[in-house]
Design a protein around this motif. Structure first.
Motif, PDB file in Angstrom:
ATOM      1  N   PHE A 112       0.868  -1.175   0.000  1.00  0.00           N
ATOM      2  CA  PHE A 112       0.000   0.000   0.000  1.00  0.00           C
ATOM      3  C   PHE A 112       0.906   1.227   0.000  1.00  0.00           C
ATOM      4  N   VAL A 113       0.872   1.997  -1.083  1.00  0.00           N
ATOM      5  CA  VAL A 113       1.724   3.176  -1.213  1.00  0.00           C
ATOM      6  C   VAL A 113       0.900   4.413  -0.854  1.00  0.00           C
ATOM      7  N   SER A 114       1.351   5.132   0.160  1.00  0.00           N
ATOM      8  CA  SER A 114       0.693   6.377   0.563  1.00  0.00           C
ATOM      9  C   SER A 114       0.648   7.357  -0.596  1.00  0.00           C
ATOM     10  N   SER A 115      -0.244   8.329  -0.494  1.00  0.00           N
ATOM     11  CA  SER A 115      -0.326   9.352  -1.540  1.00  0.00           C
ATOM     12  C   SER A 115       1.043   9.948  -1.800  1.00  0.00           C
ATOM     13  N   GLN A 116       1.434   9.878  -3.059  1.00  0.00           N
ATOM     14  CA  GLN A 116       2.701  10.479  -3.471  1.00  0.00           C
ATOM     15  C   GLN A 116       2.405  11.888  -3.971  1.00  0.00           C
ATOM     16  N   MET A 169       9.356  -3.878  -6.340  1.00  0.00           N
ATOM     17  CA  MET A 169       8.228  -4.033  -7.253  1.00  0.00           C
ATOM     18  C   MET A 169       8.382  -3.070  -8.425  1.00  0.00           C
ATOM     19  N   SER A 170       7.437  -3.157  -9.364  1.00  0.00           N
ATOM     20  CA  SER A 170       7.414  -2.238 -10.491  1.00  0.00           C
ATOM     21  C   SER A 170       5.966  -1.866 -10.802  1.00  0.00           C
ATOM     22  N   LYS A 171       5.802  -0.983 -11.771  1.00  0.00           N
ATOM     23  CA  LYS A 171       4.453  -0.547 -12.115  1.00  0.00           C
ATOM     24  C   LYS A 171       3.569  -1.699 -12.585  1.00  0.00           C
ATOM     25  N   THR A 172       4.156  -2.765 -13.098  1.00  0.00           N
ATOM     26  CA  THR A 172       3.340  -3.894 -13.552  1.00  0.00           C
ATOM     27  C   THR A 172       2.648  -4.598 -12.391  1.00  0.00           C
ATOM     28  N   ASP A 173       3.046  -4.301 -11.160  1.00  0.00           N
ATOM     29  CA  ASP A 173       2.423  -4.890  -9.973  1.00  0.00           C
ATOM     30  C   ASP A 173       1.239  -4.070  -9.455  1.00  0.00           C
ATOM     31  N   ILE A 174       0.999  -2.886 -10.034  1.00  0.00           N
ATOM     32  CA  ILE A 174      -0.090  -2.019  -9.562  1.00  0.00           C
ATOM     33  C   ILE A 174      -1.441  -2.647  -9.893  1.00  0.00           C
ATOM     34  N   VAL A 175      -2.320  -2.752  -8.872  1.00  0.00           N
ATOM     35  CA  VAL A 175      -3.666  -3.282  -9.084  1.00  0.00           C
ATOM     36  C   VAL A 175      -4.749  -2.237  -8.821  1.00  0.00           C
ATOM     37  N   LYS A 176      -4.399  -1.136  -8.130  1.00  0.00           N
ATOM     38  CA  LYS A 176      -5.382  -0.085  -7.805  1.00  0.00           C
ATOM     39  C   LYS A 176      -4.680   1.252  -7.742  1.00  0.00           C
ATOM     40  N   VAL A 177      -5.289   2.270  -8.352  1.00  0.00           N
ATOM     41  CA  VAL A 177      -4.778   3.642  -8.329  1.00  0.00           C
ATOM     42  C   VAL A 177      -5.889   4.558  -7.845  1.00  0.00           C
ATOM     43  N   THR A 178      -5.557   5.441  -6.904  1.00  0.00           N
ATOM     44  CA  THR A 178      -6.469   6.502  -6.505  1.00  0.00           C
ATOM     45  C   THR A 178      -5.755   7.820  -6.740  1.00  0.00           C
ATOM     46  N   THR A 179      -6.365   8.690  -7.533  1.00  0.00           N
ATOM     47  CA  THR A 179      -5.791   9.996  -7.858  1.00  0.00           C
ATOM     48  C   THR A 179      -6.660  11.078  -7.249  1.00  0.00           C
ATOM     49  N   TYR A 180      -6.010  12.030  -6.626  1.00  0.00           N
ATOM     50  CA  TYR A 180      -6.676  13.203  -6.056  1.00  0.00           C
ATOM     51  C   TYR A 180      -6.228  14.416  -6.865  1.00  0.00           C
ATOM     52  N   ALA A 234      -4.044  -1.902 -16.902  1.00  0.00           N
ATOM     53  CA  ALA A 234      -5.366  -1.316 -16.640  1.00  0.00           C
ATOM     54  C   ALA A 234      -5.820  -1.667 -15.223  1.00  0.00           C
ATOM     55  N   PRO A 235      -5.249  -1.013 -14.197  1.00  0.00           N
ATOM     56  CA  PRO A 235      -5.650  -1.310 -12.822  1.00  0.00           C
ATOM     57  C   PRO A 235      -7.041  -0.759 -12.523  1.00  0.00           C
ATOM     58  N   ALA A 236      -7.604  -1.179 -11.395  1.00  0.00           N
ATOM     59  CA  ALA A 236      -8.820  -0.533 -10.897  1.00  0.00           C
ATOM     60  C   ALA A 236      -8.433   0.905 -10.555  1.00  0.00           C
ATOM     61  N   MET A 237      -9.369   1.838 -10.707  1.00  0.00           N
ATOM     62  CA  MET A 237      -8.988   3.238 -10.562  1.00  0.00           C
ATOM     63  C   MET A 237     -10.108   4.100 -10.025  1.00  0.00           C
ATOM     64  N   THR A 238      -9.713   5.110  -9.247  1.00  0.00           N
ATOM     65  CA  THR A 238     -10.628   6.132  -8.763  1.00  0.00           C
ATOM     66  C   THR A 238      -9.942   7.479  -8.930  1.00  0.00           C
ATOM     67  N   VAL A 284      -1.243  10.870  -5.766  1.00  0.00           N
ATOM     68  CA  VAL A 284      -1.629   9.547  -6.245  1.00  0.00           C
ATOM     69  C   VAL A 284      -1.211   8.510  -5.218  1.00  0.00           C
ATOM     70  N   GLU A 285      -2.140   7.609  -4.883  1.00  0.00           N
ATOM     71  CA  GLU A 285      -1.784   6.450  -4.061  1.00  0.00           C
ATOM     72  C   GLU A 285      -2.068   5.192  -4.856  1.00  0.00           C
ATOM     73  N   VAL A 286      -1.298   4.148  -4.597  1.00  0.00           N
ATOM     74  CA  VAL A 286      -1.491   2.902  -5.321  1.00  0.00           C
ATOM     75  C   VAL A 286      -1.448   1.705  -4.359  1.00  0.00           C
ATOM     76  N   VAL A 287      -2.044   0.627  -4.845  1.00  0.00           N
ATOM     77  CA  VAL A 287      -1.929  -0.679  -4.212  1.00  0.00           C
ATOM     78  C   VAL A 287      -1.272  -1.572  -5.251  1.00  0.00           C
ATOM     79  N   ALA A 288      -0.243  -2.294  -4.839  1.00  0.00           N
ATOM     80  CA  ALA A 288       0.465  -3.191  -5.736  1.00  0.00           C
ATOM     81  C   ALA A 288       0.506  -4.582  -5.106  1.00  0.00           C
ATOM     82  N   ALA A 289       0.586  -5.608  -5.942  1.00  0.00           N
ATOM     83  CA  ALA A 289       0.644  -6.983  -5.433  1.00  0.00           C
ATOM     84  C   ALA A 289       1.574  -7.805  -6.323  1.00  0.00           C
TER      85      ALA A 289
END
Length: 127
Positions: A32-36, A69-80, A102-106, A121-126
C-alpha cells in the motif's frame, strides 16, 4: 500471481485505461503506497500540472522500486486532483506511465493538503 481485469458487460465500460475491477490470486504480498506528492527529493515543487503529474509518477515508481516491485504490480490507483480542469491531462500522463496496464482506478476532485500541489496519487500493488 494470477491477475484478471474484470469489466461486467451489464455495467458501464471503462474509459481511459482502467478496469472496473481487478481480481488477484496466488499473490505473495501486497504493498500500500501512501499518496505520493508532486515534490522532488530535494523538496522542490515543479511548476505546472504536467511537471507535477510526472513527478508524482516518478515518486510512485521510486516507492515501488524500494519495495522490489514495479508498475506492472499495480492493481489499484487513486488519484486526487485539485481541479477538474486537469482530468484529461491527468489521464494522458497516467496512461503514459501505465501503458497497457489497466488497474482498478478512482479519481477524486478535492482540496489537496498543500495548495501548491495540484495532485496526489496512491497505489496498491501486489506480487
Amino acid at each position: 500471481m494470477k491477475r484478471d481485469n474484470i469489466n461486467a458487460l451489464n455495467a458501464p465500460q471503462p474509459r481511459g485505461g482502467y478496469s472496473q475491477a481487478v481480481s488477484i490470486e496466488d499473490f505473495r504480498r501486497v504493498l500500500f503506497v501512501s499518496s505520493q506528492i508532486p515534490v522532488t527529493s530535494d523538496d522542490v515543487v515543479p511548476e505546472g500540472f504536467e511537471a507535477q503529474a510526472r513527478q508524482v509518477w516518478l515518486n510512485v515508481d521510486a516507492q515501488l522500486k524500494a519495495a522490489g516491485m514495479s508498475k506492472t504490480d499495480i492493481v489499484k490507483v487513486t488519484t486526487y486532483l485539485a481541479d477538474r480542469q486537469h482530468v484529461m491531462e491527468n489521464r494522458e500522463i497516467r496512461n503514459d506511465y501505465l501503458g497497457s496496464l489497466a488497474p482498478a482506478m478512482t479519481v477524486v476532485i478535492t482540496g489537496i493538503f498543500d495548495s501548491a500541489w495540484l495532485m496526489e496519487v496512491e497505489v496498491v500493488a501486489a506480487q
